[in-house]
Design an enzyme around this catalytic site. Structure first.
Site, PDB file in Angstrom:
ATOM      1  N   GLY A   1      19.881  14.159  13.878  1.00 34.28           N
ATOM      2  CA  GLY A   1      19.015  15.318  14.091  1.00 34.28           C
ATOM      3  C   GLY A   1      17.575  14.972  13.761  1.00 34.28           C
ATOM      4  O   GLY A   1      17.206  13.802  13.673  1.00 34.28           O
ATOM      5  N   GLY A   2      16.765  16.025  13.604  1.00 37.68           N
ATOM      6  CA  GLY A   2      15.367  15.769  13.284  1.00 37.68           C
ATOM      7  C   GLY A   2      14.504  17.007  13.425  1.00 37.68           C
ATOM      8  O   GLY A   2      14.987  18.142  13.383  1.00 37.68           O
TER       9      GLY A   2
ATOM     10  N   SER B   1      22.699  18.089  15.582  1.00 31.08           N
ATOM     11  CA  SER B   1      21.538  18.972  15.465  1.00 31.08           C
ATOM     12  C   SER B   1      20.581  18.794  16.641  1.00 31.08           C
ATOM     13  O   SER B   1      20.893  19.163  17.769  1.00 31.08           O
ATOM     14  CB  SER B   1      20.838  18.705  14.128  1.00 31.08           C
ATOM     15  OG  SER B   1      19.915  19.728  13.838  1.00 31.08           O
TER      16      SER B   1
ATOM     17  N   ALA C   1      26.653  20.921  15.604  1.00 32.97           N
ATOM     18  CA  ALA C   1      26.100  21.231  14.271  1.00 32.97           C
ATOM     19  C   ALA C   1      24.587  21.314  14.332  1.00 32.97           C
ATOM     20  O   ALA C   1      23.867  20.586  13.643  1.00 32.97           O
ATOM     21  CB  ALA C   1      26.547  20.193  13.260  1.00 32.97           C
TER      22      ALA C   1
ATOM     23  N   PRO D   1      19.688  25.305  12.022  1.00 31.09           N
ATOM     24  CA  PRO D   1      18.444  24.861  11.378  1.00 31.09           C
ATOM     25  C   PRO D   1      18.580  24.841   9.859  1.00 31.09           C
ATOM     26  O   PRO D   1      19.236  25.701   9.266  1.00 31.09           O
ATOM     27  CB  PRO D   1      17.428  25.911  11.834  1.00 31.09           C
ATOM     28  CG  PRO D   1      18.239  27.141  12.102  1.00 31.09           C
ATOM     29  CD  PRO D   1      19.555  26.641  12.627  1.00 31.09           C
TER      30      PRO D   1
ATOM     31  N   LYS E   1      14.878  34.404  12.422  1.00 33.02           N
ATOM     32  CA  LYS E   1      13.949  34.198  13.532  1.00 33.02           C
ATOM     33  C   LYS E   1      14.181  32.831  14.188  1.00 33.02           C
ATOM     34  O   LYS E   1      14.238  32.715  15.417  1.00 33.02           O
ATOM     35  CB  LYS E   1      12.507  34.302  13.041  1.00 33.02           C
ATOM     36  CG  LYS E   1      12.087  35.700  12.648  1.00 33.02           C
ATOM     37  CD  LYS E   1      10.697  35.721  12.038  1.00 33.02           C
ATOM     38  CE  LYS E   1       9.639  35.268  13.015  1.00 33.02           C
ATOM     39  NZ  LYS E   1       8.269  35.377  12.454  1.00 33.02           N
TER      40      LYS E   1
END
Length: 455
Positions: A93-94, A126, A148, A151, A166
């Site tokens: 992810g990142g 992610s 997955a 956030p 949000k």
């Protein structure tokens, strides 16, 4: 002359073994050169006769480095008229903002992009889920996983509160748009990856329509892609990958270094070092080493974390380098500021020139930085040497000057001496002087000079 040359040539003789060795050496050089030329010609011919597929291999966290790599390779693939660009991906992810920018560039690409989650055991976690769904086609290696995409904050924990809600809502909408062309089941699962951190194996992803193929390796993937229809900018295109020439894209050492530094753990460490260095410089000002290191680390960290545009960071680092060069001229620090200027100038140039289609001009950058550093250290050294020279004007300039006695006098008496064309009252600290004797000025007391006989 001819006779002497002929005699010398007669003295030079080679044994059959030496002649054979020389023949083998020349033959080997010719054969190796010919083989290289034939290989290059064969490769060029294959790339012209068969379709070309560019393959970008990336393993690591999604950072601005990956964004630039994808942008650069999209441009290269378009210029080379490649059949497709394959992104072989393995990422946990990142950064969310970087991911959004990457998916936008991928969707606007005029060359088909296939995301291939590989090798065995790879993840498209992610942010990788968004990138995979943004491809015109997607594939996974056996044993890989995807999903997955919920956030999290910088430490990996929940964001919490209204901000969490949000971000989840906007990411759910984004991933729904990306997954919509793949069907209702794939779209529902994609939304669940954001809201519930859902994940899937390669087999599950294929069954839901999240991906198009499961491929053990690149040749297997190309075999399945042949004849597959994708939509590029809403226009159908059938891929032709039979006997395709694979052009593997390798990262250069600068991109690998930036990729390593862009790791959130390393970038956060640079941010901490930068902040600590600046605070230490403010509290204990000295030669500027903590401040220089702190400023460079801080600007690099902001660029690598995506909090500051890389071009702006590059310009700021170059500006810092020039400021340090100028400071070295006026405050000689034995090269400390100049060395900091060289490091800052080179780091800024690397960020500034690390753009798609532009090759970093290493020789001009390093040469210019070195010349600036050498010049400032040389000029600063001249200034320091000038400061160490004895004064030649004012009262300090009189000390050590040689004068001539115009009126003789003894100890504690006043006489007259001529120094540098000026008449001065003088007092003698020891001995006695006669008219015409030479004296050395020892000190000054108002309009009276203290002198001593010149040795």
């Amino acid at each position: 002359i001819y006779s002497e040359t002929q005699n010398q040539m007669k003295k030079i003789s080679y044994s059959p073994l030496q002649i054979f060795a020389l023949f083998c050496l020349i033959s080997g050089l010719l054969l190796s050169s010919g083989a290289s030329l034939m290989a290059a010609a064969t490769q060029s011919q294959l790339s012209q006769e068969n379709p070309t597929v560019h393959v970008l291999v990336y393993e690591g966290i999604v950072t601005p480095v990956l964004e630039r790599l994808i942008e650069e390779n999209i441009d290269n693939a378009i210029e080379a008229e490649a059949e497709a660009l394959i992104i072989q991906l393995d990422t946990p992810g990142g950064n969310v903002d970087v991911t959004k920018s990457i998916t936008q560039k991928m969707r606007l690409s005029s060359v088909p992009i296939i995301v291939y989650v590989s090798p065995l055991g790879a993840h498209a976690g992610s942010a990788g889920t968004f990138i995979t769904l943004a491809g015109h086609a997607a594939a996974m290696a056996p044993g890989s996983s995807i999903g997955a995409a919920s956030p999290v904050d910088g430490s990996g924990g929940d964001i919490g509160g209204t901000m969490q809600e949000k971000i989840v809502n906007i990411l759910s909408a984004d991933i729904e748009n990306l997954a919509a062309p793949r069907g209702e089941e794939a779209t529902e699962w994609a939304i669940a990856t954001v809201r519930e951190a859902a994940a899937a194996t390669a087999d599950q992803a294929l069954e839901m329509g999240v991906i198009d193929f499961i491929a053990a390796d690149l040749p297997h993937l190309l075999e399945q892609l042949n004849g597959f229809e994708v939509f590029v900018n809403d226009e159908p295109r059938t891929l032709e990958t039979t006997n395709a020439f694979i052009e593997l894209i390798e990262q250069d050492w600068v991109q690998r270094l930036l990729g390593f530094l862009a790791n959130p753990s390393i970038a956060s460490l640079l941010l901490s070092i930068g902040t600590a260095g600046l605070l230490l410089e403010i509290r204990t000002p000295g030669f500027g080493v903590p401040g220089i290191v702190g400023a460079i680390c801080l600007l690099l960290a902001l660029a690598l974390l995506g909090q500051m545009d890389a071009n702006m960071s590059g310009l700021a680092l170059i500006g810092l380098g020039l400021a340090l060069f100028i400071a070295e001229l006026f405050t000689p620090t034995f090269g400390v500021l100049a060395l900091g200027g060289i490091a800052s100038f080179i780091a800024g140039s690397v960020l500034l020139f690390d753009v798609p289609g532009v090759e970093t001009p290493w020789i001009p950058i390093i040469s210019f930085a070195a010349l600036l550093g050498i010049f400032t250290m040389w000029a600063g050294g001249l200034g320091l040497a000038a400061q160490r020279q004895q004064a030649i004007t004012g009262s300090e300039g009189l000390i050590g000057q040689v004068g001539v006695v115009k009126k003789g006098f003894d100890i504690d008496e006043k006489g007259s001496v001529l120094v540098s064309g000026e008449w001065w009252n003088a007092k003698l600290d020891n001995g006695e002087l006669a008219v015409g004797d030479e004296v050395t000025v020892v000190s000054q007391d108002g309009y009276t000079l203290h002198v001593a006989p010149r040795v």
